[in-house]
Design an enzyme around this catalytic site. Structure first.
Site: not given
Ligand code: UD1
Ligand code: CA
Length: 431
Positions: A8, A10, A15, A340
């Site tokens: 994942l 996307a 932050r 150099y």
């Molecule tokens: C996520 C988990 C959380 C976990 C944490 C661990 C969910 C809802 N939460 O939270 O329980 O403790 O990871 O690190 O899954 N992404 C997509 N599409 C989207 C949103 C996100 O591909 O629409 C990808 C992001 O690029 C990222 C990953 O999913 O690589 C996780 O997304 P992020 O927003 O970082 O989730 P966390 O809030 O960290």
């Molecule tokens: Ca994350």
């Protein structure tokens, strides 16, 4: 066990407070996403990377490192189905088991992913932490996992939970495909959470296996603070491996070594050194605060404070302080101070005096300087390229070389020195 892997990548990465997509932020010189793909490729031949935010840029940046044939890039329907659950919708994994990885976990290693090889509808990874802020919390009742609650949805008591969802899951592919359409977005972020599938599995009385993992390998990177912390762990990993293989490092915590660097034989790396890109160090001594980028050092010593830029190859060579080399082939050369040496080839037994400069750039093009064997270059010479200096040549200090010099010659083009008697006193006055 053969399994499909979905990565994942996307998310916008809000932050990170950056215009660069989160997964392209670098750890030890390579984008975070590079590491997820590299490790995934070790255990699967069905890898899908989900993109959306700046998808083109992410795909282009990653394609540099891998041949695209064995990775499918897909675009999430983010407008309609945002969130980690939305990201997985529409994908058709090839195998019975599907491993889902967040792409913001650059410390992940293939042998850790193999621990998910268990028979269960869902195998999920759990972190036991002192402070789980930033992570989804794992709600456990009577020793059994009940659900995952995201930080933004958690109540006061749930926020105190210190068991966190690490963000890697292995699903029974059939279960995944059947249950994804049932996800809803009724939560604080109005997103489709992959984590809700845990609760679905429990209510369907499916088999759920939590495995406990460490932050050392499963740390999620959401902010630049996390990025820096993850890089420290990654750097320690790189340096410990080299030291175990016989490399000496002085104050290793001050040394920075990028992914892709090789160090062989009896090499010494002193404090403050940076080894970048695909630098190769063989039986060499890199002294304090020197930098080597994309170059080869063999049986050589450089520094303190020397800089070897891309495309150089040093063999049996000594570069002292404030010497910069770029695209330089140096074979048995001594250049002790302040020089150099760019776009050049210099051969055995040649001594380069302090302040010698290869004038390689005419404002439009770069030109080469070729210097033979046993040439003695006095201090402060300029070598205006393109120019060739044959073997056994003596360059007097301060000479500006503008044409080729055949073997055996002395070259000197200083203006003769003149003495003006008592000029000092005329100019500054007598005491
Ligand atoms: C996520 C988990 C959380 C976990 C944490 C661990 C969910 C809802 N939460 O939270 O329980 O403790 O990871 O690190 O899954 N992404 C997509 N599409 C989207 C949103 C996100 O591909 O629409 C990808 C992001 O690029 C990222 C990953 O999913 O690589 C996780 O997304 P992020 O927003 O970082 O989730 P966390 O809030 O960290
Ligand atoms: Ca994350």
């Amino acid at each position: 066990m053969n399994k499909s892997i979905i990565i994942l990548a996307a998310g916008a990465g809000t932050r990170m407070k950056s215009t660069l997509p989160k997964v392209l932020h670098k750890i030890s010189g390579k984008p975070m996403l590079y590491y997820s793909i590299k490790e995934a490729l070790k255990i699967s031949d069905d890898i899908t990377v989900v993109l959306y935010h700046q998808a083109k840029l992410v795909e282009e940046s990653i394609k540099k490192y891998f041949s695209k044939d064995n990775i499918n890039f897909v675009i999430q329907d983010h407008e309609n189905y945002p969130g980690t659950g939305g990201a997985v919708m529409g994908i058709k994994p090839k195998y019975e088991k599907t491993l889902v990885l967040n792409a913001d976990m650059p410390l992940i290693q293939a042998n850790e992913l193999e621990k998910f090889d268990l028979e269960a509808t869902i195998v999920m990874s759990v972190l036991k932490l002192e402070d789980a802020s930033g992570y989804g919390r794992v709600v456990i009742e009577n020793g059994n996992v009940k659900r995952i609650v995201e930080q933004k949805d958690a109540n006061e008591n749930e926020l105190k939970i210190t068991t966190a969802n690490a963000g890697i899951y292995q699903f029974d592919t059939k279960f995944l495909l059947e249950n994804l359409p049932k996800l809803t977005n009724s939560n604080a972020q109005k997103e489709y959470y992959i984590t809700d599938l845990i609760e679905f599995a429990i209510s369907q009385k499916r088999d759920l296996k939590p495995i406990f993992v460490s932050e050392e390998n499963f740390k999620g990177v959401n902010s630049k603070v996390d990025l820096a912390l993850a890089e420290v762990i990654h750097q320690n990993r790189i340096k410990n491996e080299f030291m175990s293989n016989g490399v000496i490092m002085r104050l290793p915590e001050t040394i920075y070594i990028e992914e892709g660097v090789k160090i062989e034989g009896e090499s010494i790396i002193e404090n403050g050194v940076s080894l970048l890109s695909n630098a190769i160090i063989i039986n060499s001594h890199v002294k304090t605060n020197s930098i080597v980028e994309d170059s080869i050092l063999e049986d050589s010593d450089i520094g303190p404070m020397a800089r070897v830029r891309p495309g150089s190859h040093l063999k049996g060579t000594h570069l002292g302080n404030f010497v910069e080399a770029k695209k330089a082939k140096l074979n048995g050369v001594k250049a002790g101070h302040l020089s150099y040496l760019g776009d050049c080839e210099i051969d055995e037994g040649t001594n380069v005096g302090a302040g010698c400069i290869t004038c390689n750039y005419d404002g439009v093009n770069k030109h080469k300087t070729i210097i033979g064997k046993n040439v003695f270059i006095g201090s402060d010479c300029q070598l205006v390229a393109p120019v060739t200096i044959e073997d056994n040549v003596l360059l007097a200090a301060g000479t500006c070389v503008t044409k080729d010099i055949p073997s055996g010659n002395l070259a000197i083009n200083r203006a003769p020195m003149k003495l003006v008697k008592n000029f000092y006193y005329k100019f500054f006055g007598k005491e």
